[in-house]
Structure formats: structure tokens, C-alpha cells
Design a protein around this motif. Sequence first.
Motif, PDB file in Angstrom:
ATOM      1  N   LEU A 234       0.827  -1.202   0.000  1.00 32.18           N
ATOM      2  CA  LEU A 234       0.000   0.000   0.000  1.00 32.18           C
ATOM      3  C   LEU A 234       0.863   1.254   0.000  1.00 32.18           C
ATOM      4  CD1 LEU A 234      -2.883  -0.789   2.541  1.00 32.18           C
ATOM      5  CD2 LEU A 234      -3.044  -0.659   0.047  1.00 32.18           C
ATOM      6  N   GLU A 235       1.951   1.216   0.726  1.00 32.66           N
ATOM      7  CA  GLU A 235       2.852   2.363   0.788  1.00 32.66           C
ATOM      8  C   GLU A 235       3.391   2.702  -0.594  1.00 32.66           C
ATOM      9  OE1 GLU A 235       4.166   5.447   2.744  1.00 32.66           O
ATOM     10  OE2 GLU A 235       3.418   3.799   3.974  1.00 32.66           O
ATOM     11  N   LYS A 236       3.736   1.698  -1.363  1.00 30.51           N
ATOM     12  CA  LYS A 236       4.230   1.923  -2.726  1.00 30.51           C
ATOM     13  C   LYS A 236       3.138   2.486  -3.628  1.00 30.51           C
ATOM     14  CE  LYS A 236       7.805  -1.674  -2.703  1.00 30.51           C
ATOM     15  NZ  LYS A 236       8.272  -2.948  -3.328  1.00 30.51           N
ATOM     16  N   ALA A 237       1.892   2.090  -3.353  1.00 28.91           N
ATOM     17  CA  ALA A 237       0.776   2.510  -4.203  1.00 28.91           C
ATOM     18  C   ALA A 237       0.181   3.844  -3.776  1.00 28.91           C
ATOM     19  CB  ALA A 237      -0.320   1.443  -4.181  1.00 28.91           C
ATOM     20  N   ALA A 238       0.598   4.356  -2.635  1.00 31.10           N
ATOM     21  CA  ALA A 238       0.013   5.594  -2.117  1.00 31.10           C
ATOM     22  C   ALA A 238       0.561   6.814  -2.846  1.00 31.10           C
ATOM     23  CB  ALA A 238       0.274   5.716  -0.617  1.00 31.10           C
ATOM     24  N   LEU A 239      -0.222   7.871  -2.838  1.00 29.92           N
ATOM     25  CA  LEU A 239       0.124   9.099  -3.547  1.00 29.92           C
ATOM     26  C   LEU A 239       1.444   9.680  -3.042  1.00 29.92           C
ATOM     27  CD1 LEU A 239      -1.459  10.825  -5.702  1.00 29.92           C
ATOM     28  CD2 LEU A 239      -2.039  12.347  -3.805  1.00 29.92           C
ATOM     29  N   ALA A 240       2.228  10.209  -3.976  1.00 29.87           N
ATOM     30  CA  ALA A 240       3.493  10.871  -3.654  1.00 29.87           C
ATOM     31  C   ALA A 240       3.500  12.250  -4.299  1.00 29.87           C
ATOM     32  CB  ALA A 240       4.675  10.038  -4.157  1.00 29.87           C
ATOM     33  N   GLN A 241       4.413  13.093  -3.850  1.00 29.24           N
ATOM     34  CA  GLN A 241       4.470  14.459  -4.373  1.00 29.24           C
ATOM     35  C   GLN A 241       4.646  14.483  -5.885  1.00 29.24           C
ATOM     36  OE1 GLN A 241       4.082  17.337  -2.358  1.00 29.24           O
ATOM     37  NE2 GLN A 241       3.764  18.189  -4.381  1.00 29.24           N
TER      38      GLN A 241
ATOM     39  N   ALA B  42     -13.675   4.514  -3.186  1.00 27.27           N
ATOM     40  CA  ALA B  42     -13.547   3.738  -4.415  1.00 27.27           C
ATOM     41  C   ALA B  42     -12.830   2.423  -4.129  1.00 27.27           C
ATOM     42  CB  ALA B  42     -12.764   4.537  -5.463  1.00 27.27           C
ATOM     43  N   ARG B  43     -13.326   1.354  -4.742  1.00 26.50           N
ATOM     44  CA  ARG B  43     -12.710   0.040  -4.558  1.00 26.50           C
ATOM     45  C   ARG B  43     -12.007  -0.411  -5.827  1.00 26.50           C
ATOM     46  NH1 ARG B  43     -13.615  -5.148  -5.897  1.00 26.50           N
ATOM     47  NH2 ARG B  43     -15.653  -4.714  -6.849  1.00 26.50           N
ATOM     48  N   LYS B  44     -10.787  -0.886  -5.654  1.00 24.62           N
ATOM     49  CA  LYS B  44     -10.053  -1.552  -6.728  1.00 24.62           C
ATOM     50  C   LYS B  44      -9.588  -2.893  -6.187  1.00 24.62           C
ATOM     51  CE  LYS B  44      -8.372   1.634 -10.192  1.00 24.62           C
ATOM     52  NZ  LYS B  44      -7.203   2.011 -11.015  1.00 24.62           N
ATOM     53  N   GLY B  45     -10.244  -3.955  -6.635  1.00 23.40           N
ATOM     54  CA  GLY B  45      -9.929  -5.269  -6.099  1.00 23.40           C
ATOM     55  C   GLY B  45     -10.213  -5.317  -4.616  1.00 23.40           C
ATOM     56  N   SER B  46      -9.221  -5.714  -3.843  1.00 23.56           N
ATOM     57  CA  SER B  46      -9.393  -5.823  -2.395  1.00 23.56           C
ATOM     58  C   SER B  46      -8.956  -4.568  -1.656  1.00 23.56           C
ATOM     59  CB  SER B  46      -8.577  -7.016  -1.875  1.00 23.56           C
ATOM     60  OG  SER B  46      -7.196  -6.827  -2.142  1.00 23.56           O
ATOM     61  N   THR B  47      -8.704  -3.499  -2.388  1.00 28.10           N
ATOM     62  CA  THR B  47      -8.260  -2.242  -1.780  1.00 28.10           C
ATOM     63  C   THR B  47      -9.340  -1.172  -1.918  1.00 28.10           C
ATOM     64  OG1 THR B  47      -5.935  -2.713  -2.263  1.00 28.10           O
ATOM     65  CG2 THR B  47      -6.502  -0.424  -1.811  1.00 28.10           C
ATOM     66  N   VAL B  48      -9.575  -0.448  -0.839  1.00 29.47           N
ATOM     67  CA  VAL B  48     -10.521   0.666  -0.841  1.00 29.47           C
ATOM     68  C   VAL B  48      -9.762   1.947  -0.549  1.00 29.47           C
ATOM     69  CG1 VAL B  48     -12.508   1.714   0.302  1.00 29.47           C
ATOM     70  CG2 VAL B  48     -12.471  -0.749  -0.110  1.00 29.47           C
ATOM     71  N   VAL B  49      -9.972   2.956  -1.392  1.00 32.32           N
ATOM     72  CA  VAL B  49      -9.371   4.269  -1.174  1.00 32.32           C
ATOM     73  C   VAL B  49     -10.492   5.249  -0.857  1.00 32.32           C
ATOM     74  CG1 VAL B  49      -7.854   6.059  -2.076  1.00 32.32           C
ATOM     75  CG2 VAL B  49      -7.609   3.712  -2.886  1.00 32.32           C
TER      76      VAL B  49
ATOM     77  N   VAL C  81      -2.777   2.720   4.970  1.00 29.98           N
ATOM     78  CA  VAL C  81      -1.756   3.756   4.747  1.00 29.98           C
ATOM     79  C   VAL C  81      -2.496   5.051   4.472  1.00 29.98           C
ATOM     80  CG1 VAL C  81      -0.012   4.593   3.112  1.00 29.98           C
ATOM     81  CG2 VAL C  81       0.084   2.237   3.928  1.00 29.98           C
ATOM     82  N   LYS C  82      -1.943   6.152   4.954  1.00 26.47           N
ATOM     83  CA  LYS C  82      -2.615   7.433   4.771  1.00 26.47           C
ATOM     84  C   LYS C  82      -1.712   8.485   4.149  1.00 26.47           C
ATOM     85  CE  LYS C  82      -5.130   9.240   7.726  1.00 26.47           C
ATOM     86  NZ  LYS C  82      -5.553   9.916   8.973  1.00 26.47           N
ATOM     87  N   ARG C  83      -2.383   9.430   3.494  1.00 23.53           N
ATOM     88  CA  ARG C  83      -1.727  10.604   2.942  1.00 23.53           C
ATOM     89  C   ARG C  83      -2.648  11.807   3.175  1.00 23.53           C
ATOM     90  NH1 ARG C  83       1.863   7.474   2.724  1.00 23.53           N
ATOM     91  NH2 ARG C  83       3.164   6.886   0.940  1.00 23.53           N
ATOM     92  N   SER C  84      -2.100  12.990   3.076  1.00 23.19           N
ATOM     93  CA  SER C  84      -2.932  14.183   3.018  1.00 23.19           C
ATOM     94  C   SER C  84      -2.443  15.046   1.865  1.00 23.19           C
ATOM     95  CB  SER C  84      -2.888  14.980   4.333  1.00 23.19           C
ATOM     96  OG  SER C  84      -1.637  15.605   4.511  1.00 23.19           O
ATOM     97  N   TRP C  85      -3.358  15.798   1.313  1.00 29.05           N
ATOM     98  CA  TRP C  85      -3.031  16.727   0.225  1.00 29.05           C
ATOM     99  C   TRP C  85      -3.638  18.073   0.562  1.00 29.05           C
ATOM    100  CZ3 TRP C  85      -6.463  19.432  -2.898  1.00 29.05           C
ATOM    101  CH2 TRP C  85      -5.883  20.154  -3.952  1.00 29.05           C
ATOM    102  N   THR C  86      -2.853  19.117   0.406  1.00 27.51           N
ATOM    103  CA  THR C  86      -3.326  20.481   0.624  1.00 27.51           C
ATOM    104  C   THR C  86      -3.094  21.294  -0.639  1.00 27.51           C
ATOM    105  OG1 THR C  86      -2.748  20.325   2.968  1.00 27.51           O
ATOM    106  CG2 THR C  86      -3.154  22.524   2.081  1.00 27.51           C
TER     107      THR C  86
END
Length: 263
Positions: A61-68, A225-232, A117-122
Motif C-alpha cells: 500500500l505504501e508503494k501505491a500511495a500518492l506521492a508528491q 472507491a474500490r479496486k480489487g481488495s483495496t478501498v481508497v 496507509v494514509k496521505r494528506s493533500w493540501t
Amino acid sequence: MTSTAVRRTALAASAAALALLVTACGGSGDDKAAEDKKGDASAPASSAPASSGKALTAAELEKAALAQADVKDGKVVTKLPASDDASADQVTAADKACQPLALLQGGVPVGSPAATVKRSWTGEAEKPAADADPEEALLAGLGGGKMIITLASYEDGGAEQVIKDVDAATEKCAGGYAYTAVGEKTKAVKVTAADRPEGADEGRSVTVDMELEEGLSAPMKVVVARKGSTVVSFAAVDFAALAKGEDFDFPAEIADAQLAKLD
């Protein structure tokens, strides 16, 4: 509206927004998942549907999470401060049927995820014009908006069950609900289903009108939103819109960038 009224409303709006956003998963990975499974009030009582695939690990999940690098503007935070990071037991809806919505508003996963895994965006605030009056300058400074992004993986059909639970809560709680987030009592006055998001196996969009003070409410927008077994899930507010009690556009480009990384 006078300058004094704008300032008072802006402060009330900011406080309400922070109360909504300062609730989130108190960590990520297997330790948090085990903690949730001990007695998460949001866990569905009904049996889960068939599995949609193997649950991703916290590392995946960390690899798939949003990055700058994934966004064109705004700031992505990968290590959330404690003020944006709370556990599921700190978010409690007065009506348990509304618990999924209350959790999503705070960036807390619904159900019992295997990993999170979490992220924030401002977003970037607009610079006020040189000749802007105090009201305009204040509102410009509040702009930009903020969004908490939560990725959660599930086993044994838990991801599909999240969508079912959100559907049930949206229908049951359309007239509003009360909940407590990190000790702050908050009230939603209306829940409205919006256009469903694209780019996922299934998803839901919900606008929750939050009561800021008597006679004044403003929207918070939640997308799951669900993609396979992952929910965002995405919980978004716009501080300038909150201060004015107006609607705002959900930052779809940020959600699209996150969902694209799960392909």
C-alpha cells in the motif's frame, strides 16, 4: 457580510473543518489492523461477500500511495502529524447506522482492514490581489482546500462490504446525523449521493452538509472507491468555501492520480 462576520465565520469554519479532518487511522500496517479487529464498531454485522483478491500488505500500500511527484500542484504529506491521525475508536456516530460515513469523513477506514496507509493533500491558496479588501484577502488565504486520503486493504470480501455499508449509511442517514470526532461533537444536516467516481471497480461519492453554526452549513465531500481488495477514501474540504457557506469542486485530479497508482 462585514469583515467581523467573515472573520468569525472563517474561524468557526476552520474549527469545524479541523474537527472533521483531525480524525484518521492511528497508524498503518498489521498492528493497526489487529487493533481494529478487536472490536471496531464499524465492522459489518452481515457476512462478507466473496473475496475480491489477496489483500495488499502495508508495504505494498505504501508503494501505491500518492506521492508528491504524482501531483501537479499542492502538497502531499506522507507522514501525517498526530493532529491528522486518530483511531477508529475516536469517531463515534450517535446512530450506529451512520458510523461508516462518520469514519470516512475523518479518514478512518470502514470495517476491519488488513493494512492501512494514509496521505494528506493540501491545495495551494490563491494570492490576494494587491488592492484586495480585508474580506477578500482573508478568504483567499483560507483557500486551497485539504484532503485526507486513506488506503485500506481487506481480506475475505471486506472491500466489497465497505461499499455496501456506505450505501446503507447514505440511505439511512440522508437527513443528517450527529457524531463525535476526537472529543468534538459535530453535526451533519444532510447527506447527498453524487456522481459515482470513475477509474475503479466500484465507488461512491457523497456530499455531507456540515452545520458550522446556527443557520450556517457548508459541504464536505467524501469519495470512496474500490479496486480489487483495496478501498481508497478521500475526505475533502475547502476552507474558503466553508467560510462562505458555499459549494466547491472536489479535486478529482488528485483522486484520479491516486487511483491510477493502483492499476
